[in-house]
Enzyme design. Structure first.
Site, PDB file in Angstrom:
ATOM      1  N   GLU A 190       0.819  -1.222   0.000  1.00 18.02           N
ATOM      2  CA  GLU A 190       0.000   0.000   0.000  1.00 18.02           C
ATOM      3  C   GLU A 190       0.847   1.263   0.000  1.00 18.02           C
ATOM      4  OE1 GLU A 190      -0.752  -2.649   1.789  1.00 18.02           O
ATOM      5  OE2 GLU A 190      -2.764  -3.208   1.135  1.00 18.02           O
TER       6      GLU A 190
ATOM      7  N   HIS B 207     -11.022  -4.882  10.512  1.00 17.48           N
ATOM      8  CA  HIS B 207     -11.677  -4.673   9.225  1.00 17.48           C
ATOM      9  C   HIS B 207     -12.935  -3.810   9.318  1.00 17.48           C
ATOM     10  CE1 HIS B 207      -9.091  -7.994   7.980  1.00 17.48           C
ATOM     11  NE2 HIS B 207      -9.408  -7.738   6.727  1.00 17.48           N
TER      12      HIS B 207
END
Ligand SMILES: Cc1ncc(C[n+]2csc(CCOP(=O)(O)OP(=O)(O)O)c2C)c(N)n1
Ligand SMILES: [Mg+2]
Lengths: 374, 328
Positions: free
Chosen positions: B60, B129
């Site tokens: 990322e 998450h």
């Protein structure tokens, strides 16, 4: 054997190295006088690592660096007065005094900045090289970073992508053997940084960073490799900083002997000796260059010192680009000169992207072989 | 007007903008051959090829930074983050580079880039998450932050974001992608920085954005049946905040409830309260109420997960509180 370098080339390199040396000595002096504040990282000892590569590149190749960033823009041809003014925090600096010593940007000379987060510029360089491939230009990007930055995740993540996508980028690791006060060998499993390129299937080589001509040759060769579409190159420039990490660092973690030993390798007298031996110039010519450079740096300090601070209205500029707002061209803004070679990019209608990053037939064949239907 | 799912509306915006401008490319994990983790990029690889729809490694920080570099020299990257939870690894590149380039260069550089992906609670995914992280990004000068709730706004705001000359952070919703709504065809651009009164009312203003919008509309429906007229103001953009729209609605209803999926402390809603108390204090008939996610990490167990988040009953209770009708 005759020198493969012309007199003009050698004297240009000498002049630039001497300019950086002199500029940095004066910057250090101005720092102790309180004219420069904050972090100020000098380049003294590492001049060859900026100058050799620059002479091997085209003016429109992209370059960027870390926070030890006075040397590269001066090598590229930035205005010494405006760089000094940035160090002084004056409105006439390249970034209007908003960036300071660690953030020199001179887009006219394709110098895309100094970055203060260790390793933060490494992915940016891959992206600039990506843009060159995307537009089918034969430009290369040169990215400087320190030995300690090679332990950042950004280094590893970027090298993987740059190699996989064969991006035209030359990474120059300036291995001056220390990250602040820590010897690189104390924190690195593989302190020979160039060896790490192998992990990403990419070219990696050590270079004598105390020799301007060796740096020149290494980058000339690497640039040709990149322009031919063969992928990125990592050059490890083995060098040494003669001063502390920054002006705030007395550098007590190194022995006097070590520094004295390294000073014998000073790249500036080395180039001078080479040129003299080749019979390409006389002492008097070097002296003339030195006098001329001293005058340039004196004028730079004077310019910075006499420049005003940025206006307070500047606080509200340059955070968000307003609709229709143009980019600032520093020499135009400060010196009133017409800047002609500002980068221009094709519009979205003009641009034809022909690059196929993962050719379709290849992907389909692989699918077929694996018995997949997509 | 055609009905589209939120993900289809985004897909349409991407395809239209990529068609219009060859400088636009999409990069992210699984965006190409897999057609997107949430199928937002369905069909785009076939249409635009592998240099413009790029399957990135799980790096990322690396691909975010690479895209910032591409934007510095004239391309217009759209960076898909599989979810904003994972983009935390990229935060250095977003905050220290994208948001500061123009400033550090004294106006020489610009960074036209979009970072987009789903934020907010997933659904039975536990704490790593399920986070609403938009307040983090709303904090930084140099960024714009958008969080559209409806498919029409999703399309229009993504188009505006791609055309913007600044870094734009776009929060979509894992649980919004399959929602349907009417979406104008073709050139539909929703300006960044403009809130939208999605339901007119006179008794109370409910301010919200992204997925919470649907709970607010549900609450407003139920309140209407009790004779309470709630106005629902969808902020849509979290940086810059649309002060004018916020104050106009407060002046009309004199009572405010702010609904935010994320945590209360240092949340976007806290800043909205600050605008209201400093600029419309005399217009208030009651203290502003906030309904936020509970100040805990998200659990996997269904009952704990539900209890952690705002919902219509919590919003209704808050509305009654500002109307001094508790227990009514
Ligand atoms: C991410 C990050 N961590 C720590 C620092 C503080 N810091 C500034 S320079 C430096 C050492 C870097 O050394 P190196 O990469 O070898 O470059 P050099 O200074 O030797 O040129 C450190 C730790 C920082 N600026 N950024
Ligand atoms: Mg070092």
């Amino acid at each position: 054997m005759a020198s493969p370098y012309s007199k003009e080339q050698l004297l240009t390199m000498y002049r630039k190295m001497y300019l950086i040396r002199r500029f940095e000595e004066r910057a250090g002096q101005q720092y102790t006088l309180g004219k420069i504040a904050g972090f100020c990282h000098l380049y003294i000892g590492q001049e060859a690592v900026a100058v050799g590569p620059n002479e091997a590149l085209r003016p429109d190749d992209y370059m960027l660096s870390a926070y030890r960033d006075h040397g590269q823009p001066l090598a590229r041809g930035s205005d010494a007065g405006m760089v000094m003014a940035e160090l002084f925090g004056r409105g006439t600096g390249y970034s209007k005094g908003k960036g300071g010593s660690m953030h020199i940007f001179d887009i006219e000379h394709h110098f895309y900045g100094g970055y203060g987060i260790v390793g933060g510029q490494i992915p940016l360089a891959a992206g600039m090289a990506f843009a060159s491939r995307y537009r089918n230009e034969d430009r290369v990007t040169v990215c400087y970073f320190g030995d300690a930055a090679a332990n950042q995740g950004s280094f590893h993540e970027t090298f993987n992508m740059a190699s996989k996508w064969k991006l035209p980028v030359i990474y120059i690791c300036e291995n001056n053997r220390y990250g602040m006060g820590t010897a690189i060998s104390r924190t690195s499993a593989v302190p020979e940084i160039h060896k790490r390129a192998a992990a990403y299937g990419m070219r990696g080589e050590p270079v004598d960073g105390m020799d301007c001509l060796k740096m020149y040759e290494a980058v000339k060769d690497a640039a040709a490799y990149c322009r031919a579409g063969k992928g990125p190159v990592l050059l490890e420039a083995n060098t040494y900083r003669f001063r502390g990490h920054s002006m705030a660092d007395p550098a007590t973690y190194r022995s006097k002997q070590e520094v004295e030993e390294e000073r014998k390798n000073d790249p500036i007298p080395k180039l001078r000796d080479y040129t003299l031996k080749q019979g390409l110039a006389q002492d008097a010519e070097f002296e003339a260059i030195e006098e001329e450079v001293k005058a340039v740096v004196d004028a730079a300090v004077k310019f910075a010192d006499e420049s005003p601070e940025p206006g307070l209205d500047e606080l509200w500029r340059d955070t968000i680009v307003a609709e229709g707002e143009e980019d600032v061209r520093p020499r135009e803004r400060v010196l009133g000169v017409k800047v002609t070679h500002w980068p221009k990019y094709p519009s979205g209608q003009e641009l034809k992207v022909t690059w196929d990053l993962e050719p379709r037939e290849q992907a389909e064949q692989a699918d077929k072989k694996a018995g997949l239907s997509r | 007007m055609p009905e589209l799912m939120y993900r289809e509306a985004l897909n349409q915006a991407l395809a239209e903008e990529m068609e219009r401008d060859a400088n636009v490319f999409l990069i992210g994990e699984e965006v190409g051959r897999y057609n997107g983790a949430f199928k937002v990029s369905q069909g785009l690889l076939d249409r635009f090829g592998s240099a413009r729809i790029i399957d990135a490694p799980i790096s990322e920080l690396g691909f975010a930074g690479m895209s910032v570099g591409a934007a510095m020299v004239g391309l217009r990257p759209v960076v898909e983050m599989m979810t904003w939870n994972f983009a935390i690894l990229a935060m250095d590149q977003i905050v220290n580079n994208a948001a500061k380039l123009r400033h550090m260069s004294g106006g020489q550089l610009r960074c036209p880039i979009v970072f987009r992906g789903p934020g907010g609670a997933g659904g039975r995914l536990s704490s790593q998450h399920s986070q609403a992280l938009e307040a983090n990004y709303a904090h930084f000068p140099g960024l714009k932050v958008i969080a559209p709730a409806t498919p029409a706004d999703a399309k229009g705001m993504l188009k505006a974001a791609i055309r913007d000359e600044n870094p734009v952070i776009m929060f979509e919703g894992e649980r919004l992608y399959a929602l349907k709504g009417e979406v104008p065809e073709g050139e539909h651009v929703v300006p960044i920085g403009k809130a939208d009164v999605k339901r007119e009312g006179t008794d109370v203003t409910i301010i919200t954005w992204s997925r919470m919008y649907y709970f607010c509309m549900e609450a407003a429906e139920q309140l209407a049946q009790e004779g309470i007229s709630a106005e629902v103001l969808d902020l849509r953009t979290l940086r810059p905040l649309d002060e004018e729209a916020i104050l106009a609605s407060v002046r009309k209803t004199n009572r405010v409830v702010i609904v935010e999926e994320g945590w209360a402390l240092a949340g976007v809603g806290a800043s909205v309260v600050d605008i209201i108390q400093s600029k419309a204090f005399d217009d208030l008939d009651a203290p502003v109420e906030r309904v936020t996610g509970l100040d805990v990490n998200m659990s996997y167990a269904a009952n704990l997960e539900n209890a952690t988040q705002p919902d219509a009953p919590k919003i209704i209770a808050a509305v009654k509180k500002v109307l001094y009708r508790e227990g009514a």
